[in-house]
Scaffold this active site. Sequence first.
Site, short mmCIF file in Angstrom:
data_model
loop_
_atom_site.label_atom_id
_atom_site.label_comp_id
_atom_site.label_asym_id
_atom_site.label_seq_id
_atom_site.Cartn_x
_atom_site.Cartn_y
_atom_site.Cartn_z
NE ARG A 1 18.78 8.91 3.76
CZ ARG A 1 18.96 9.91 2.93
NH1 ARG A 1 18.67 9.78 1.66
NH2 ARG A 1 19.43 11.04 3.36
CG HIS B 1 14.51 5.17 4.34
ND1 HIS B 1 14.09 5.60 3.10
CD2 HIS B 1 15.42 4.19 4.10
CE1 HIS B 1 14.72 4.93 2.17
NE2 HIS B 1 15.54 4.07 2.76
CG ASP C 1 12.23 5.00 -4.43
OD1 ASP C 1 11.15 5.02 -3.81
OD2 ASP C 1 13.27 5.53 -4.00
CE LYS D 1 16.08 5.41 -5.37
NZ LYS D 1 15.89 6.47 -4.40
#
Length: 286
Positions: A89, A123, A164, A182
């Site tokens: 992330r 991610h 998102d 988002k």
Amino acid sequence: MERIVLLSPNSHDFMKKLPSHQLIAKQFPDGENYIRIPVEFRGKEVVFIHRCYPHQDKSLMQLFLAIKTLKEGGASRVRAVVPYLPYARQDKLFLKGEALSSKIVCGLINESGCDELITFDCHFLKKEGIFNYAGLDIRNISLSHAILSYFKKKLHSPKIISPDEGASYFLAKEKDSGVMKKTRGAYSKGKTMYRKPEIEVDFNVEGRDVVIVDDIIGTGSTMLKAVEACKKLGAKSIYCGASHGLFLNNSLKRLKRAGAKEVIASNSINSPASKINIVDSLRGVL
Ligand code: R5P
């Protein structure tokens, strides 16, 4: 080339669907990792399946030790299956001097000798395919089809939503879909690095069955905001699906309390919500 599948102790549940051998992982009294591969692997392709969540740091160390041992012991090819890739992330820098952990961790996996990392809905990749990141060859498999098929068996033409832009690739093949907007605020104060999400919706969900899909449910804040928004806008029913369910902060219960009829995730991380088996999506790859 002969191939063997090697399962880490934290992945023994995959044994039911995959003929495999077992890696021995123990700890020395001081907490350091002990690894042994009790099977002949010289000259063979080894597929090593190892969860790296929870206990990310310990699991990554076990991964490095296992891959290096396999390569140095003469495995012809090592493919590591890490269903949920941790440290993915922090793939951008926001403050001067921050560690770019996604690149550092992938670089270390590559340096340990991994020939291919197989993972799911990574991610920072944000689409399915084959990539090279920090020198590491990564095969990123999306569970979007499996998650959406699960819900489509129950619901007649639901509206498919991502909370998102990052998860909008989950909707690529969907005609009736919507992407929420988002934004995240500044980092919170204190020891936990966390930025609170806010969500805006500019499409209609009134009277609709909706399925909200994302790559990760971590603290659950993103999904909670998305569920609350759909409820406020008059959705008939709300279902949530994510590839990886970390369900921090009791978020599985909180999502249901907020109005989600069902919340599912894969068994990349085992939880009561694990309804999608990643092994089914490995067929054709192994
Ligand atoms: C972020 O871009 C991801 O796609 C997820 O929306 C996010 O990681 C979810 O985190 P949390 O559950 O903590 O809001």
